[in-house]
Design an enzyme around this catalytic site. Structure first.
Site, PDB file in Angstrom:
ATOM      1  N   TYR A 240       1.142  10.779  -4.573  1.00  0.00           N
ATOM      2  CA  TYR A 240       1.182  11.065  -6.015  1.00  0.00           C
ATOM      3  C   TYR A 240       0.916  12.536  -6.340  1.00  0.00           C
ATOM      4  O   TYR A 240       0.389  12.855  -7.393  1.00  0.00           O
ATOM      5  CB  TYR A 240       0.196  10.159  -6.770  1.00  0.00           C
TER       6      TYR A 240
ATOM      7  N   PRO B 173       0.824  -1.221   0.000  1.00  0.00           N
ATOM      8  CA  PRO B 173       0.000   0.000   0.000  1.00  0.00           C
ATOM      9  C   PRO B 173       0.853   1.265   0.000  1.00  0.00           C
ATOM     10  O   PRO B 173       1.879   1.324   0.676  1.00  0.00           O
ATOM     11  CB  PRO B 173      -0.770  -0.107   1.327  1.00  0.00           C
ATOM     12  N   GLY B 174       0.448   2.254  -0.786  1.00  0.00           N
ATOM     13  CA  GLY B 174       1.122   3.551  -0.775  1.00  0.00           C
ATOM     14  C   GLY B 174       0.123   4.616  -0.366  1.00  0.00           C
ATOM     15  O   GLY B 174       0.133   5.129   0.750  1.00  0.00           O
ATOM     16  N   ARG B 175      -0.821   4.879  -1.290  1.00  0.00           N
ATOM     17  CA  ARG B 175      -1.826   5.921  -1.082  1.00  0.00           C
ATOM     18  C   ARG B 175      -2.574   5.767   0.255  1.00  0.00           C
ATOM     19  O   ARG B 175      -2.814   6.742   0.952  1.00  0.00           O
ATOM     20  CB  ARG B 175      -2.836   5.821  -2.232  1.00  0.00           C
TER      21      ARG B 175
ATOM     22  N   CYS C 273       0.181  27.988 -17.576  1.00  0.00           N
ATOM     23  CA  CYS C 273      -0.340  28.406 -18.876  1.00  0.00           C
ATOM     24  C   CYS C 273      -1.110  27.278 -19.543  1.00  0.00           C
ATOM     25  O   CYS C 273      -0.740  26.839 -20.650  1.00  0.00           O
ATOM     26  CB  CYS C 273       0.813  28.848 -19.765  1.00  0.00           C
ATOM     27  N   GLU C 274      -2.077  26.742 -18.877  1.00  0.00           N
ATOM     28  CA  GLU C 274      -2.914  25.659 -19.416  1.00  0.00           C
ATOM     29  C   GLU C 274      -4.309  25.894 -18.891  1.00  0.00           C
ATOM     30  O   GLU C 274      -4.484  26.048 -17.670  1.00  0.00           O
ATOM     31  CB  GLU C 274      -2.479  24.285 -18.861  1.00  0.00           C
TER      32      GLU C 274
END
Ligand SMILES: Cc1ncc(COP(=O)(O)O)c(C=O)c1O
Length: 493
Positions: A450, A333-335, A420-421
């Site tokens: 993440y 597990p990470g998240r 700029c998006e």
């Protein structure tokens, strides 16, 4: 067309169906925030009593604010839940924290101190592990395209496992280990064909993607043998390989245990078949990570204990049915460990309200008539460079006004960055008080996984620092970049 200016306070037809107008805009929704985060008496958001304005004064914004106690508690909770559930099946579970979700040396030390191991996915992540001093045998190395250098590094550090992703890599690891006169401890990553119900780019065990050895019979040159079977058979012939077992990872941000259970069943079937056909007993099985967390009030992840029990029940039943003893189980597990430990603190800058056409709902205009509704754009001092997940995965987040409370009416807002998006969105849809103004601080919870790990220098923005708060004191565990850092690599020639 009718203009309908009176939509503040009411649900906006521009909002997605799942988004409710909060009964109290100042309240913190349980499940989204780390332990220790609360409003103080003056109404300001604080963590372990340290206010967000104090954090901004000391460390600037944008800033990742992480609770160390919460990280440790979640790591322990996950490990305890799985160890309890599997105790009588295989003596417990080895929990590898997936460092790709967020990694720095402090976190490696917390992981080790809480009795977890570490999963890495590159030479760079291995360098962090080595600098933190975690013993190599407690570390795993992943990757679908490991370099020879990374394989040498894994052997130098005497890693507990290299998770091999392809037949070609198996051969390379075997050759490198053999040439060094060593044996590499190897797990084989298989793709069990389970399609996790998640975003396409974070589902990883279906056939048509880059990871792992296929378990489907027709995916190899050797008639009848799957790539997975070919790898098991080949591994036993390489003196440089000690084959520990099998691995799978079906995807990420998964709420239901069914996918994990199905993958476990398929891998146990395969493991038993290898035992029967080749008399190869594989002592370990890794079921990967992917356990989901809450990003918005409508996300309701299951407690770790519930998932662990469901998976344990499947492993117990399947092993009994196959007449094999259970391999030692591990997970990654990470998240689920780091995601909810952190919020990102931003300062509000430019505000802009646009009016957007939508079909008139119910009585808000003549039938067939469209009505315009306001959507407010709240620009903050970061954006897709510190959290690209909304752009990459259409990920939803939520946000609150953090520097103060407000009794103003809720207004449908879109929190955007400074890049700029036009797709530079931090929180696509959220109700914020209509008096939010430049200079206010916003906090976005659930940014531990993440976000910093995927951050970039787009538009030459410096990557934010990460502050860990523990027992009422805050310290930088990763300092923010400076303009000098950004210019240092420009050779100027
Ligand atoms: C092989 C592997 N293990 C574990 C993880 C961790 O997943 P999560 O952070 O969703 O638990 C990942 C994530 O991509 C992965 O690829």
């Amino acid at each position: 067309m009718t203009t309908n200016p009176s939509t503040t306070g009411a649900a906006s037809p521009l909002a997605p169906e799942w988004l409710q107008v909060p009964a109290d805009l100042n309240a913190l929704h349980e499940g989204l925030w780390a332990g220790g985060v609360a409003r103080n008496k003056a109404g300001e958001l604080a963590i372990d009593g340290i206010t967000v304005s104090e954090l901004q004064r000391q460390f600037g914004t944008p800033l990742f604010v992480m609770s160390e106690n919460d990280f440790r508690a979640r790591a322990r909770a996950f490990s305890d839940a799985f160890n309890d559930a599997f105790a009588d099946i295989c003596g417990g579970v080895d929990v590898y924290y997936a460092g790709k979700s967020f990694l720095c040396t402090a976190v490696v030390r917390w992981v080790e101190e809480e009795g977890l191991r570490l999963d890495t996915a590159s030479g760079g992540e291995l360098a962090v592990a080595a600098r933190a001093g975690i013993p190599g045998p407690d570390v795993a190395l992943h990757g679908n395209n490991k370099s020879d250098g990374e394989i040498h590094r894994a052997l130098d550090l005497k890693l507990g496992r290299i998770v091999v992703d392809s037949l070609a890599e198996l051969e390379r690891v075997a050759k490198i280990a053999d040439a060094r006169g060593e044996t590499a401890k190897v797990m084989l990553r298989l793709t069990p064909g389970v399609h996790a119900h998640t975003h396409e780019f974070i589902a990883t065990a279906h056939e048509d993607q880059k990871f792992g050895l296929s378990m489907a019979g027709d995916s190899t040159d050797q008639a009848g043998l799957s790539a997975a079977e070919e790898a098991v058979a080949a591994a036993s012939g390489y003196p440089g390989i000690e084959l520990l077992g099998l691995h799978c990872h079906i995807g990420s941000q998964i709420f239901e245990p069914d996918g994990f259970a199905l993958a476990a069943e398929k891998l146990l079937d395969f493991l038993a078949a290898m035992q029967t056909k080749y008399s190869i007993v594989l002592p370990e099985l890794d079921l990967g990570g992917g356990y989901g967390i809450a990003y918005t009030p409508v996300d309701t992840p299951r407690p770790a204990a519930e998932i662990a029990q469901a998976m344990a029940a499947v492993v117990r039943t399947k092993c009994a049915e196959l007449g094999i003893s259970s391999p030692r189980i591990s997970i990654e597990p990470g998240r689920a460990i780091v995601g909810s430990t952190t919020f990102t603190l931003y300062e509000v800058g430019t505000l802009k309200t646009v009016r957007v056409d939508a079909p008139a709902p119910g009585d808000a205009g003549a039938p067939g008539e469209s009505v315009t509704y306001p959507r407010r754009y709240v620009s903050v001092d970061g954006g897709m460079s510190d959290n690209p997940r909304p752009v990459l995965y259409d990920a939803d987040y939520s946000a609150i006004l953090a520097s103060r409370t407000s009794e103003a009416a809720p207004q449908l807002s879109r929190v955007v960055g400074k890049h700029c998006e036009s797709g530079d969105i931090v929180v696509r849809d959220v109700y914020l008080p209509e008096d939010v103004a430049a200079g206010d601080l916003l906090a976005v919870p659930g940014t531990g996984a993440y976000c910093w790990a995927l951050s970039s220098n787009y538009n030459y923005l410096a990557r934010p620092g990460v502050v860990a708060v523990r027992d009422g004191s805050a310290r930088l565990i990763v300092r923010g970049e400076t303009e000098e850092d950004l210019l240092n690599r420009d050779m100027g020639v």
